[in-house]
Design a protein around this motif. Structure first.
Motif, PDB file in Angstrom:
ATOM      1  N   CYS A  80       0.831  -1.209   0.000  1.00 25.38           N
ATOM      2  CA  CYS A  80       0.000   0.000   0.000  1.00 25.38           C
ATOM      3  C   CYS A  80       0.865   1.259   0.000  1.00 25.38           C
ATOM      4  O   CYS A  80       0.578   2.224  -0.731  1.00 25.38           O
ATOM      5  CB  CYS A  80      -0.921   0.000   1.221  1.00 25.38           C
ATOM      6  N   VAL A  83       2.333   1.718  -3.484  1.00 23.97           N
ATOM      7  CA  VAL A  83       1.331   2.185  -4.451  1.00 23.97           C
ATOM      8  C   VAL A  83       1.072   3.673  -4.267  1.00 23.97           C
ATOM      9  O   VAL A  83       1.010   4.428  -5.245  1.00 23.97           O
ATOM     10  CB  VAL A  83       0.026   1.383  -4.319  1.00 23.97           C
ATOM     11  N   GLY A  87       1.906   6.215  -6.920  1.00 24.86           N
ATOM     12  CA  GLY A  87       0.580   6.372  -7.529  1.00 24.86           C
ATOM     13  C   GLY A  87       0.491   7.444  -8.580  1.00 24.86           C
ATOM     14  O   GLY A  87      -0.089   7.241  -9.650  1.00 24.86           O
ATOM     15  N   GLN A  91       0.186   6.147 -13.295  1.00 21.87           N
ATOM     16  CA  GLN A  91      -1.062   6.252 -14.033  1.00 21.87           C
ATOM     17  C   GLN A  91      -1.201   7.663 -14.580  1.00 21.87           C
ATOM     18  O   GLN A  91      -0.657   8.613 -14.038  1.00 21.87           O
ATOM     19  CB  GLN A  91      -2.258   5.883 -13.141  1.00 21.87           C
ATOM     20  N   ARG A 158      -5.455   1.362  -3.521  1.00 18.83           N
ATOM     21  CA  ARG A 158      -5.827   1.923  -4.819  1.00 18.83           C
ATOM     22  C   ARG A 158      -6.757   3.138  -4.691  1.00 18.83           C
ATOM     23  O   ARG A 158      -7.270   3.630  -5.698  1.00 18.83           O
ATOM     24  CB  ARG A 158      -6.518   0.844  -5.661  1.00 18.83           C
ATOM     25  N   ARG A 160      -9.772   3.361  -3.498  1.00 13.94           N
ATOM     26  CA  ARG A 160     -11.150   3.083  -3.887  1.00 13.94           C
ATOM     27  C   ARG A 160     -12.053   3.336  -2.682  1.00 13.94           C
ATOM     28  O   ARG A 160     -11.789   2.849  -1.571  1.00 13.94           O
ATOM     29  CB  ARG A 160     -11.304   1.636  -4.366  1.00 13.94           C
TER      30      ARG A 160
END
Length: 217
Positions: A80, A83, A87, A91, A158, A160
């Motif tokens: 985590c 990411v 992050g 992306q 992520r 979410r």
């Protein structure tokens, strides 16, 4: 003066009789608060909490299963942390909270149900065939909280929004489970986590709105 010392000792006993237990509790609460505010420092605090808890579970409390569970949180939280650290670079879109599509939400619910069923049956089979594993108490409630915790961690990595719904369920059940187990301090901790989870949900939802407003300008 003596009365104040006694009150301090009683509170220390309530929070945890050793400095490690107190450090783990504080790390957990601060970690969740920072994650709610999308602060990446929440992850190293989570790793500290998991490491201390694993050590205490195995060496002090002889709770081998819980120790293994805490140990599994360490690589998950490292993932985590990675990411969130990468992050924005891995992306094309801004790394901001999002809701899953309706189709993915349905798949997520299905996966959670299947995993809960498999986990519960697996624990039951292990308890029946391995002598050192005790018969599980509150099998299905415990299975729900364990499986949802894993899913919520990866969803949180992520960013979410569904992760907060998972944590709300875990924390509500945690309050109930530890109350049944005559461990009120753990019920209080889960109540704090529940409030922090609701706070995180609100903060992340506000971030979604701010991002949408920025795009519309």
């Amino acid at each position: 003066m003596d009365t104040n010392i006694l009150m301090t000792i009683e509170w220390l006993q309530l929070l945890g009789s050793t400095p490690l237990e107190i450090l783990a509790t504080v790390s957990a609460i601060l970690g969740v608060l920072l994650i709610a505010r999308q602060n990446i420092l929440g992850w190293p605090l989570g790793i500290l909490w998991a490491s201390i808890s694993a050590w205490l579970a195995i060496t002090e409390w002889q709770l081998v299963s819980d120790g293994i569970l805490y140990l599994s949180y360490i690589p998950i939280q490292l993932y985590c942390w990675w990411v969130w650290l990468k992050g924005g670079a891995i992306q094309s879109q801004p790394f901001v909270p999002q809701w899953l599509s309706q189709q993915r939400q349905l798949l997520l619910v299905l996966a959670v149900v299947i995993c809960i069923a498999a986990w519960g049956q697996g624990i039951r089979a292990l308890a029946a065939n391995v002598s050192w594993i005790p018969q599980p108490s509150l099998l299905w409630l415990d299975s729900i909280t364990t499986v949802l915790s894993f899913f919520a961690q990866f969803l949180q990595a992520r960013k979410r929004m569904e992760n907060w719904l998972g944590w709300v369920i875990v924390n509500v059940l945690g309050i109930y489970i530890y109350w049944l187990k005559d461990a009120p301090i753990y019920s209080v901790q889960y109540a704090i986590f529940l409030l922090l989870g609701l706070y995180g949900w609100f903060q992340w939802q506000r971030s979604i709105k701010q991002n949408a407003d920025a795009k519309s300008q």
